[in-house]
Design a protein around this motif. Sequence first.
Motif, PDB file in Angstrom:
ATOM      1  N   SER A  33      68.854 -80.526   3.850  1.00 50.16           N
ATOM      2  CA  SER A  33      69.302 -81.949   4.507  1.00 50.16           C
ATOM      3  C   SER A  33      70.183 -81.678   5.607  1.00 50.16           C
ATOM      4  CB  SER A  33      69.995 -82.880   3.660  1.00 50.16           C
ATOM      5  OG  SER A  33      70.242 -84.083   4.366  1.00 50.16           O
ATOM      6  N   SER A  35      71.454 -83.453   9.490  1.00 49.96           N
ATOM      7  CA  SER A  35      71.148 -84.740  10.453  1.00 49.96           C
ATOM      8  C   SER A  35      70.287 -84.488  11.610  1.00 49.96           C
ATOM      9  CB  SER A  35      72.420 -85.094  10.988  1.00 49.96           C
ATOM     10  OG  SER A  35      72.633 -86.207  11.749  1.00 49.96           O
ATOM     11  N   THR A  36      69.298 -84.747  11.975  1.00 48.11           N
ATOM     12  CA  THR A  36      68.279 -84.749  13.076  1.00 48.11           C
ATOM     13  C   THR A  36      68.408 -85.954  14.094  1.00 48.11           C
ATOM     14  OG1 THR A  36      66.572 -85.429  11.943  1.00 48.11           O
ATOM     15  CG2 THR A  36      66.886 -83.017  11.912  1.00 48.11           C
ATOM     16  N   LYS A  37      69.226 -86.796  13.942  1.00 44.28           N
ATOM     17  CA  LYS A  37      68.929 -87.975  14.676  1.00 44.28           C
ATOM     18  C   LYS A  37      69.430 -87.644  15.945  1.00 44.28           C
ATOM     19  CE  LYS A  37      69.918 -91.394  10.778  1.00 44.28           C
ATOM     20  NZ  LYS A  37      70.756 -92.392  10.380  1.00 44.28           N
ATOM     21  N   THR A  38      70.649 -86.796  16.265  1.00 44.42           N
ATOM     22  CA  THR A  38      71.052 -86.325  17.441  1.00 44.42           C
ATOM     23  C   THR A  38      69.826 -85.351  18.438  1.00 44.42           C
ATOM     24  OG1 THR A  38      72.544 -84.635  16.633  1.00 44.42           O
ATOM     25  CG2 THR A  38      73.299 -87.163  17.011  1.00 44.42           C
ATOM     26  N   ASN A  40      66.646 -83.931  19.815  1.00 48.51           N
ATOM     27  CA  ASN A  40      65.357 -84.296  20.432  1.00 48.51           C
ATOM     28  C   ASN A  40      64.288 -83.565  19.968  1.00 48.51           C
ATOM     29  OD1 ASN A  40      65.186 -81.859  21.678  1.00 48.51           O
ATOM     30  ND2 ASN A  40      66.103 -82.189  23.484  1.00 48.51           N
ATOM     31  N   TYR A  41      63.141 -83.966  20.122  1.00 49.50           N
ATOM     32  CA  TYR A  41      61.848 -83.516  19.793  1.00 49.50           C
ATOM     33  C   TYR A  41      61.666 -81.839  19.642  1.00 49.50           C
ATOM     34  CZ  TYR A  41      56.762 -82.433  19.074  1.00 49.50           C
ATOM     35  OH  TYR A  41      55.568 -81.676  18.717  1.00 49.50           O
ATOM     36  N   LYS A  44      64.261 -80.419  17.359  1.00 49.48           N
ATOM     37  CA  LYS A  44      63.712 -80.627  15.760  1.00 49.48           C
ATOM     38  C   LYS A  44      62.802 -79.561  15.554  1.00 49.48           C
ATOM     39  CE  LYS A  44      64.807 -85.391  15.423  1.00 49.48           C
ATOM     40  NZ  LYS A  44      64.269 -86.940  15.223  1.00 49.48           N
TER      41      LYS A  44
END
Length: 59
Positions: A33, A35-38, A40-41, A44
């Motif tokens: 896990s 955090s990929t919210k911050t 960009n494509y 990621k």
Amino acid sequence: MTKSIPDGKIVAGNPAKIVGETIDFVNKIRNISVSTKTMNYSEKKTFLLSLNDDKFIKK
């Protein structure tokens, strides 16, 4: 679906077949896990491609 799925099982396909257990899925997700919210494509994509195959659920 014409039959019940046992508790804690993951099914996929047509016809549906048991491919895993939810507890295994949860444990694997906890281990990777991030955090990929911050991100960009592109970030990621780079991150996911850098992971070993053992980080993904296999049949």
